[in-house]
Design a protein around this motif. Structure first.
Motif, mmCIF file in Angstrom:
data_model
loop_
_atom_site.group_PDB
_atom_site.id
_atom_site.type_symbol
_atom_site.label_atom_id
_atom_site.label_comp_id
_atom_site.label_asym_id
_atom_site.label_seq_id
_atom_site.Cartn_x
_atom_site.Cartn_y
_atom_site.Cartn_z
ATOM 1 N N ALA A 102 0.917 -1.222 -0.062
ATOM 2 C CA ALA A 102 0.045 -0.015 0.014
ATOM 3 C C ALA A 102 0.718 1.107 -0.055
ATOM 4 O O ALA A 102 1.833 1.151 0.823
ATOM 5 N N LEU A 103 0.348 2.126 -0.957
ATOM 6 C CA LEU A 103 1.480 3.190 -0.904
ATOM 7 C C LEU A 103 1.408 4.330 -0.128
ATOM 8 O O LEU A 103 2.396 5.098 0.043
ATOM 9 N N GLU A 104 0.144 4.429 0.796
ATOM 10 C CA GLU A 104 0.131 5.365 1.639
ATOM 11 C C GLU A 104 1.016 5.099 2.767
ATOM 12 O O GLU A 104 1.373 6.036 3.592
ATOM 13 N N ARG A 105 1.212 3.827 3.048
ATOM 14 C CA ARG A 105 2.147 3.399 4.330
ATOM 15 C C ARG A 105 3.453 3.412 4.068
ATOM 16 O O ARG A 105 4.042 3.132 2.809
ATOM 17 N N LYS A 106 4.182 3.879 5.123
ATOM 18 C CA LYS A 106 5.657 3.572 5.085
ATOM 19 C C LYS A 106 6.100 2.191 4.673
ATOM 20 O O LYS A 106 5.404 1.274 5.172
ATOM 21 N N ALA A 107 6.828 1.995 3.787
ATOM 22 C CA ALA A 107 7.308 0.525 3.554
ATOM 23 C C ALA A 107 7.678 -0.215 4.718
ATOM 24 O O ALA A 107 8.405 0.464 5.640
ATOM 25 N N GLY A 108 7.121 -1.492 4.988
ATOM 26 C CA GLY A 108 7.344 -2.106 6.133
ATOM 27 C C GLY A 108 6.648 -1.901 7.448
ATOM 28 O O GLY A 108 6.859 -2.324 8.716
ATOM 29 N N ALA A 109 5.803 -0.981 7.330
ATOM 30 C CA ALA A 109 5.046 -0.423 8.572
ATOM 31 C C ALA A 109 3.529 -0.923 8.527
ATOM 32 O O ALA A 109 2.883 -1.025 7.452
ATOM 33 N N ALA A 110 3.232 -1.241 9.583
ATOM 34 C CA ALA A 110 1.836 -2.048 9.702
ATOM 35 C C ALA A 110 0.656 -0.829 9.744
ATOM 36 O O ALA A 110 0.957 -0.057 10.089
ATOM 37 N N PRO A 111 -0.479 -1.194 9.133
ATOM 38 C CA PRO A 111 -1.614 -0.429 9.385
ATOM 39 C C PRO A 111 -1.850 -0.158 10.444
ATOM 40 O O PRO A 111 -1.972 -1.131 11.069
ATOM 41 N N ALA A 112 -2.764 0.895 10.757
ATOM 42 C CA ALA A 112 -3.273 0.970 12.058
ATOM 43 C C ALA A 112 -4.473 0.002 12.321
ATOM 44 O O ALA A 112 -4.935 -0.079 11.187
ATOM 45 N N PRO A 113 -4.554 -0.665 13.697
ATOM 46 C CA PRO A 113 -5.569 -1.561 13.777
ATOM 47 C C PRO A 113 -6.989 -0.884 13.744
ATOM 48 O O PRO A 113 -7.069 0.421 13.781
ATOM 49 N N ILE A 114 -8.021 -1.538 13.289
ATOM 50 C CA ILE A 114 -9.525 -0.893 13.025
ATOM 51 C C ILE A 114 -10.200 -1.177 14.223
ATOM 52 O O ILE A 114 -11.362 -0.361 14.470
ATOM 53 N N ALA A 115 -10.065 -2.059 15.070
ATOM 54 C CA ALA A 115 -10.908 -2.103 16.303
ATOM 55 C C ALA A 115 -10.298 -2.449 17.562
ATOM 56 O O ALA A 115 -9.283 -3.311 17.467
ATOM 57 N N SER A 116 -10.657 -1.746 18.585
ATOM 58 C CA SER A 116 -9.960 -2.428 20.082
ATOM 59 C C SER A 116 -10.539 -3.714 20.419
ATOM 60 O O SER A 116 -11.827 -3.849 19.886
ATOM 61 N N PRO A 117 -9.953 -4.367 21.162
ATOM 62 C CA PRO A 117 -10.512 -5.716 21.878
ATOM 63 C C PRO A 117 -11.951 -5.530 22.324
ATOM 64 O O PRO A 117 -13.079 -6.145 22.312
#
Ligand SMILES: [Zn+2]
Lengths: 248, 72
Positions: B5-20
């Motif tokens: 995904a080009l919006e993300r820095k290479a090697g970085a995880a996207p932000a989680p979408i839901a808390s437990p």
């Protein structure tokens, strides 16, 4: 967002269930019929009375099979959507499609493939009705062990990643997975109930068909849900536009 | 590997979408209902029986065998 993923998972699961039905009807049903023919043959040999047919074979192999595969697809798809809602952003640098593919591959390995090496799918007649309680408990226990082993292996990989690097951390995690599953399979009792004379080819083809049905389910879920989730979570305008900075 | 995904820095995880905490009600109620569906396809009128008789078992019988659940 969780609700959207749950609903999308169930919808993709519906499609996965339909494809699984098609695969099962074409590759699985002929083997089921061979097994039932063998069962009837045995019963005739022993002059056993045939049990009353509650549901006809015609219904079992069409609407019954369709209902079973689609219901399972919807349910697994919904659970998949829920697990995905937790896993997205928590399994390393994977995007929407990568996360879906990883989860589906993990599900196929831990729910189908590894348990299959101990308690494989069986056609009708291969299995003693009197031991159904024991076999059911063992089957689900085995799946619980393999899921936990896979999750543990993932944690091992992550904790070793900084010190050992990607290749060695993954190798160590794979070793942990195999070791845990191997020990569990040694401890859990075996089930050997195939009646004498049951055609080995039918048993083999039935089991391969069963693997194929489950692979169809998880492959469709993994790729289909990934595509759907990407639209939802990563609506990237650059994907639809012309490639940037490309020489004309 | 890097241009997932080009919006993300290479090697970085996207932000989680839901808390437990957000997930819990869905996991409990949704998960339970979905598990019950799988139970009916895979095990009803086998090891356990909620509905008397063998109609459910016989109707989904082929799917039960072919999906890999223990049966007869
Ligand atoms: Zn059966």
């Amino acid at each position: 967002m969780v609700r959207s993923l749950l609903i999308r998972g169930m919808l993709v699961g519906l499609g996965a269930g339909l494809l699984a039905f098609a695969f099962a009807y074409v590759f699985g049903e002929p083997q089921v019929q061979h097994a039932i023919d063998f069962e009837d043959h045995l019963a005739a040999l022993h002059h056993d009375a045939m049990g009353p047919e509650v549901v006809s074979r015609g219904v079992q192999r069409t609407f019954g099979l369709l209902t079973g595969t689609v219901a399972t697809g919807v349910a697994l798809g919904g659970l998949f959507g829920l697990v995905y809602a937790y896993a997205y952003g928590r399994v390393g640098a994977l995007g929407a499609r990568g996360t879906s593919a990883l989860l589906a591959a993990g599900a196929f390995v831990s729910i189908t493939l590894l348990p299959f090496t101990k308690y494989p799918a069986n056609p009708p007649t291969v299995g003693n009705p009197d031991t159904i309680d024991k076999r059911t408990v063992l089957f689900f226990a085995m799946i619980a062990v393999t899921i936990l082993a896979l999750v543990a292996a993932g944690r091992v990989r992550r904790s070793l990643l900084p010190s050992l690097g990607g290749w060695n951390a993954a190798s160590a995690a794979g070793s942990v997975l195999i070791a845990v599953v191997a020990v569990a399979e040694l401890i859990l009792p075996g089930v050997h109930e195939t009646p004498a004379g049951f055609p080995a080819d039918v048993l083999y083809r039935f089991r391969i068909a069963s693997l194929g049905i489950n692979a169809t389910l998880w492959l469709t879920l993994g790729l289909g849900f990934g595509a759907v989730a990407q639209r939802l979570l990563e609506p990237a305008p650059h994907r639809t536009g012309a490639p940037a900075a490309s020489p004309a | 590997m890097s241009d997932v995904a080009l919006e993300r820095k290479a090697g970085a995880a996207p932000a989680p979408i839901a808390s437990p905490r957000e997930l819990l009600p869905y996991a409990l109620f949704g998960g339970l209902v979905l598990m019950i569906i799988i139970y009916f396809v895979g095990a009803e009128e086998g090891a356990l029986s909620v509905i008397s008789g063998t109609d459910v078992h016989e109707f989904v019988h082929d799917a039960r065998h072919l999906l890999g659940f223990p049966c007869h």
